[in-house]
Design an enzyme around this catalytic site. Structure first.
Site, PDB file in Angstrom:
ATOM      1  CG  ASP A   1      -1.547  -9.478   2.175  1.00  0.00           C
ATOM      2  OD1 ASP A   1      -2.643  -8.952   1.939  1.00  0.00           O
ATOM      3  OD2 ASP A   1      -0.472  -8.870   2.071  1.00  0.00           O
TER       4      ASP A   1
ATOM      5  NE  ARG B   1       4.438  -7.109  -3.743  1.00  0.00           N
ATOM      6  CZ  ARG B   1       3.492  -6.451  -3.100  1.00  0.00           C
ATOM      7  NH1 ARG B   1       2.747  -7.064  -2.205  1.00  0.00           N
ATOM      8  NH2 ARG B   1       3.262  -5.189  -3.347  1.00  0.00           N
TER       9      ARG B   1
HETATM   10  C1  PRP Z   1      -1.836  -4.219   1.891  1.00  0.00           C
HETATM   11  C2  PRP Z   1      -2.486  -5.559   2.174  1.00  0.00           C
HETATM   12  C3  PRP Z   1      -3.936  -5.208   2.319  1.00  0.00           C
HETATM   13  C4  PRP Z   1      -3.911  -3.811   2.897  1.00  0.00           C
HETATM   14  C5  PRP Z   1      -4.171  -3.879   4.382  1.00  0.00           C
HETATM   15  O1  PRP Z   1      -1.961  -3.933   0.543  1.00  0.00           O
HETATM   16  O2  PRP Z   1      -2.276  -6.479   1.129  1.00  0.00           O
HETATM   17  O3  PRP Z   1      -4.603  -5.182   1.081  1.00  0.00           O
HETATM   18  O4  PRP Z   1      -2.580  -3.298   2.666  1.00  0.00           O
HETATM   19  O5  PRP Z   1      -4.108  -2.615   4.956  1.00  0.00           O
HETATM   20  P1  PRP Z   1      -5.368  -1.852   5.543  1.00  0.00           P
HETATM   21  O6  PRP Z   1      -6.139  -2.819   6.394  1.00  0.00           O
HETATM   22  O7  PRP Z   1      -4.735  -0.761   6.389  1.00  0.00           O
HETATM   23  O8  PRP Z   1      -6.175  -1.291   4.424  1.00  0.00           O
HETATM   24  P2  PRP Z   1      -1.181  -2.740  -0.174  1.00  0.00           P
HETATM   25  O9  PRP Z   1      -2.056  -1.541  -0.236  1.00  0.00           O
HETATM   26  O10 PRP Z   1       0.152  -2.528   0.466  1.00  0.00           O
HETATM   27  O11 PRP Z   1      -0.999  -3.317  -1.640  1.00  0.00           O
HETATM   28  P3  PRP Z   1      -0.340  -4.733  -2.060  1.00  0.00           P
HETATM   29  O12 PRP Z   1      -1.374  -5.797  -1.774  1.00  0.00           O
HETATM   30  O13 PRP Z   1      -0.056  -4.592  -3.509  1.00  0.00           O
HETATM   31  O14 PRP Z   1       0.903  -4.923  -1.211  1.00  0.00           O
END
Ligand code: PRP
Length: 173
Positions: free
Chosen positions: A96, A161
């Site tokens: 995402d 979400r």
């Molecule tokens: C969010 C998003 C990515 C990541 C991006 O996931 O979906 O996977 O953070 O951030 P970064 O580039 O700084 O690593 P999150 O860890 O919040 O988990 P989720 O997908 O369950 O929301």
């Protein structure tokens, strides 16, 4: 709370999804894809994207997290791995949002270690200004400024979400 009008409307998102799916369909013509959605955040984008891609594909998911509230803690947790074999396959990782890039960097290296025929990355949102890991994103939907956004899969403390659009989130003070 979610403020103001949508930052990205349903129409803008769905238009971009179709655009990305067309480019991906063209790039992978004659090949078979292994599309991997990174949960939870990518669930909505992933399902919209794959239903618009016109090459044969297998679908798999992995579950990872790195965020606590609005801050990445820099440590990536892998809660569930894909079940598919990666060796010799054309893998498309679907996210995402890319923020620091630390999550994708970790997951990318993990999958590259399994010897895929190719590995590309598709992300709906790119917060380029926050990048800490040097990763190439092959398909980007929107480059966005450093605002905390929710909706269309993205959360604050696991809420919002389910919104079909993307909005800027502001913590109550
Ligand atoms: C969010 C998003 C990515 C990541 C991006 O996931 O979906 O996977 O953070 O951030 P970064 O580039 O700084 O690593 P999150 O860890 O919040 O988990 P989720 O997908 O369950 O929301």
């Amino acid at each position: 709370m979610v403020i103001g009008k949508p930052f990205l409307t349903v129409e803008q998102i769905q238009g971009k999804v179709k655009e990305l799916a067309n480019i991906i369909s063209r790039d992978y013509e004659g090949k078979e894809l292994l599309a991997v959605g990174i949960l939870k955040g990518a669930f909505m984008f992933f399902s919209d994207l794959v239903r618009n891609i016109r090459v044969p594909m297998h679908i798999d998911f992995l579950v990872s997290s790195s965020y606590v509230k609005t801050q990445s803690n820099g440590k990536v947790n892998l809660h569930a791995d894909i079940r598919s074999t990666v060796q010799g396959r054309h893998v498309l990782l679907v996210e995402d949002i890319v923020d620091t890039g630390l999550s994708l960097n970790y997951l990318r290296h993990m999958l590259l270690g399994r010897d895929p025929a190719s590995l590309k990355i598709c992300a709906l949102l790119d917060k380029k200004s926050r990048r800490k890991a040097d990763i190439q994103i092959d398909y980007v939907g929107f480059e966005i400024p450093d605002r905390f956004v929710v909706g269309y899969g993205l959360d604050f403390e696991d809420r919002y979400r389910n919104l079909p659009y993307i909005s800027v989130f502001k913590e109550k003070t």
